[in-house]
Design an enzyme around this catalytic site. Sequence first.
Site, PDB file in Angstrom:
ATOM      1  N   PHE A 222      27.564   0.436  32.200  1.00  0.00           N
ATOM      2  CA  PHE A 222      28.408   1.284  31.340  1.00  0.00           C
ATOM      3  C   PHE A 222      29.144   0.350  30.365  1.00  0.00           C
ATOM      4  O   PHE A 222      30.370   0.361  30.255  1.00  0.00           O
ATOM      5  CB  PHE A 222      29.407   2.114  32.158  1.00  0.00           C
ATOM      6  CG  PHE A 222      28.789   2.887  33.292  1.00  0.00           C
ATOM      7  CD1 PHE A 222      28.228   4.137  33.065  1.00  0.00           C
ATOM      8  CD2 PHE A 222      28.747   2.368  34.581  1.00  0.00           C
ATOM      9  CE1 PHE A 222      27.654   4.861  34.109  1.00  0.00           C
ATOM     10  CE2 PHE A 222      28.182   3.079  35.627  1.00  0.00           C
ATOM     11  CZ  PHE A 222      27.633   4.327  35.398  1.00  0.00           C
ATOM     12  N   ASP A 244      23.708   0.926  29.128  1.00  0.00           N
ATOM     13  CA  ASP A 244      24.493   2.049  28.595  1.00  0.00           C
ATOM     14  C   ASP A 244      23.538   3.123  28.084  1.00  0.00           C
ATOM     15  O   ASP A 244      22.438   2.818  27.615  1.00  0.00           O
ATOM     16  CB  ASP A 244      25.421   1.591  27.459  1.00  0.00           C
ATOM     17  CG  ASP A 244      26.593   2.538  27.283  1.00  0.00           C
ATOM     18  OD1 ASP A 244      27.712   2.209  27.723  1.00  0.00           O
ATOM     19  OD2 ASP A 244      26.401   3.637  26.715  1.00  0.00           O
ATOM     20  N   SER A 245      23.983   4.378  28.193  1.00  0.00           N
ATOM     21  CA  SER A 245      23.140   5.489  27.736  1.00  0.00           C
ATOM     22  C   SER A 245      23.269   5.715  26.235  1.00  0.00           C
ATOM     23  O   SER A 245      22.579   6.555  25.671  1.00  0.00           O
ATOM     24  CB  SER A 245      23.500   6.765  28.495  1.00  0.00           C
ATOM     25  OG  SER A 245      24.864   7.042  28.302  1.00  0.00           O
ATOM     26  N   ALA A 274      22.528   4.655  33.897  1.00  0.00           N
ATOM     27  CA  ALA A 274      22.909   3.572  34.806  1.00  0.00           C
ATOM     28  C   ALA A 274      22.633   3.932  36.267  1.00  0.00           C
ATOM     29  O   ALA A 274      22.257   3.068  37.057  1.00  0.00           O
ATOM     30  CB  ALA A 274      24.386   3.226  34.611  1.00  0.00           C
ATOM     31  N   ASP A 294      31.944   0.285  35.085  1.00  0.00           N
ATOM     32  CA  ASP A 294      33.048   0.949  34.369  1.00  0.00           C
ATOM     33  C   ASP A 294      32.564   2.299  33.826  1.00  0.00           C
ATOM     34  O   ASP A 294      32.441   2.476  32.610  1.00  0.00           O
ATOM     35  CB  ASP A 294      33.546   0.036  33.234  1.00  0.00           C
ATOM     36  CG  ASP A 294      34.750   0.610  32.513  1.00  0.00           C
ATOM     37  OD1 ASP A 294      35.446   1.472  33.088  1.00  0.00           O
ATOM     38  OD2 ASP A 294      34.989   0.194  31.357  1.00  0.00           O
ATOM     39  N   CYS A 334      38.329   5.703  35.671  1.00  0.00           N
ATOM     40  CA  CYS A 334      39.318   6.125  34.655  1.00  0.00           C
ATOM     41  C   CYS A 334      39.611   7.614  34.800  1.00  0.00           C
ATOM     42  O   CYS A 334      40.119   8.241  33.875  1.00  0.00           O
ATOM     43  CB  CYS A 334      38.854   5.763  33.251  1.00  0.00           C
ATOM     44  SG  CYS A 334      37.316   6.542  32.770  1.00  0.00           S
TER      45      CYS A 334
HETATM   46  N1  SAH Z   1      33.075  -0.905  29.783  1.00  0.00           N
HETATM   47  C1  SAH Z   1      33.288  -0.398  28.439  1.00  0.00           C
HETATM   48  C2  SAH Z   1      33.746   1.038  28.425  1.00  0.00           C
HETATM   49  C3  SAH Z   1      32.863   2.002  29.165  1.00  0.00           C
HETATM   50  S1  SAH Z   1      33.070   3.639  28.666  1.00  0.00           S
HETATM   51  C4  SAH Z   1      34.262  -1.295  27.699  1.00  0.00           C
HETATM   52  O1  SAH Z   1      35.008  -2.029  28.350  1.00  0.00           O
HETATM   53  O2  SAH Z   1      34.283  -1.246  26.483  1.00  0.00           O
HETATM   54  C5  SAH Z   1      31.757   4.411  29.465  1.00  0.00           C
HETATM   55  C6  SAH Z   1      30.399   4.118  28.889  1.00  0.00           C
HETATM   56  O3  SAH Z   1      29.447   4.727  29.741  1.00  0.00           O
HETATM   57  C7  SAH Z   1      30.133   4.695  27.494  1.00  0.00           C
HETATM   58  O4  SAH Z   1      29.724   3.664  26.647  1.00  0.00           O
HETATM   59  C8  SAH Z   1      28.989   5.701  27.700  1.00  0.00           C
HETATM   60  O5  SAH Z   1      28.028   5.683  26.649  1.00  0.00           O
HETATM   61  C9  SAH Z   1      28.362   5.199  28.969  1.00  0.00           C
HETATM   62  N2  SAH Z   1      27.676   6.183  29.811  1.00  0.00           N
HETATM   63  C10 SAH Z   1      28.036   7.441  30.124  1.00  0.00           C
HETATM   64  N3  SAH Z   1      27.195   7.988  31.020  1.00  0.00           N
HETATM   65  C11 SAH Z   1      26.250   7.031  31.294  1.00  0.00           C
HETATM   66  C12 SAH Z   1      25.121   6.963  32.147  1.00  0.00           C
HETATM   67  N4  SAH Z   1      24.792   7.991  32.931  1.00  0.00           N
HETATM   68  N5  SAH Z   1      24.405   5.830  32.165  1.00  0.00           N
HETATM   69  C13 SAH Z   1      24.745   4.767  31.391  1.00  0.00           C
HETATM   70  N6  SAH Z   1      25.807   4.770  30.576  1.00  0.00           N
HETATM   71  C14 SAH Z   1      26.560   5.886  30.519  1.00  0.00           C
END
Ligand code: SAH
Length: 390
Positions: A222, A244-245, A274, A294, A334
């Site tokens: 993520f 990341d998605s 993820a 995250d 979060c």
């Molecule tokens: N760690 C990052 C913030 C993460 S926010 C930082 O510090 O900047 C959450 C992230 O998860 C987003 O970028 C979103 O695109 C991604 N996301 C949401 N669902 C997801 C999934 N099922 N698989 C992978 N990524 C995902």
Amino acid sequence: MKKVILKKGKERPLQFHHPWVFSGAINRAEEITNGEIVEVFDSSNQFLGKGFYNSKSQITVRILEWDRDTEISEDWWRARIINAIKSREHIKNTDSIRLVYSEGDFIPGLIIDKYSEYLIVQILSLGIEMNKEMIIKIFVDLIHPKGVYERVDEKIKELEGLSGISQIAFGEIPEEIVINENGNKFSVNIKDGQKTGFYLDQRENREYVKRYSEGRKVLDCFSFTGGFSVYALKFGAESVSLVDSSEESLKIAMKNFELNGVSNKEIKTLHCDAFQELRKFRDRGEKFDMIILDPPKLAPSKYQKEKALRAYKDINILGMKLLNPGGILFTFSCSGAVTGDDLLRVLEYAAIDSGKTIQVIQKLSQSSDHPILISCPETEYLKGFVARVI
Ligand code: SAH
């Protein structure tokens, strides 16, 4: 000033300075125009506080002031805003910071982020929307930004009955802003960036990632635009894999590696889900020395909490399995509805199910420009742990 009278027994949270009056707590209200400032009294006519009224919102009154004699004038707004800005003077070496964090800074409904020379205003209540020109003017006077962008979240717009749209409210906003945090550069897209374009709330946790990075093979799950990965690579990580998605976020991550002179290192970006990708790593027997988990808010409200806890457990089991002995796990939630204790229990059960032993070596929270108001637990949302997995 118009009056709102609470039902008997509903005054407790306000007596402890929790600034929300829910619609169900109200016994009587005079004819009030939404967005007006009202005085709130308990059932025996004791003054409790005053704040913005909005019958369209579940949170019908948001208290701004606990002292009856203090007038909520333009000077009042200026003083609150100056206080918020001053309380951040300890935050050095960054040009980007949350200047106002709503209830956490005693200004319910207003979030203001500074990204280099630009401000992003998030309006979360009708009272704030109706006073936005004055508020923005105060910020322009105090900060002299090159531009102010007003961002309206569609969900909040519906919940609060707001009418505004996302738009430039002052000056100009470029397509891309490059911010500087502790000597690291990040490309931020304010206009369509997720949330407010960059996770300022993780700033202090990025410093922790840097401590453990040396020589490690890192998985940044993520990853968004690679905030953690940039710090990891600059501080000696052997390689990083980002999952990341959002393809757009991973593209910005690659740009961030270039901006920081680390794009020549061993970097993989994986545009995928993820939850599935962690399983694929497990099935292939791939191992890492440090994993960051995250995820987005998995429990948007308390009603999704149980399901969310299962999802948090799922990724943490996989994370623990993928770590080499002595590997470091950074794990976050979060979701406001998930407490730090909940997340710790998740880790406890995930350790049992993955057959690992863990040592928690650090507790993490949101950065100090997102202050937690003890009387309003909803202001605390980001929880994290650093654990060594054996
Ligand atoms: N760690 C990052 C913030 C993460 S926010 C930082 O510090 O900047 C959450 C992230 O998860 C987003 O970028 C979103 O695109 C991604 N996301 C949401 N669902 C997801 C999934 N099922 N698989 C992978 N990524 C995902």
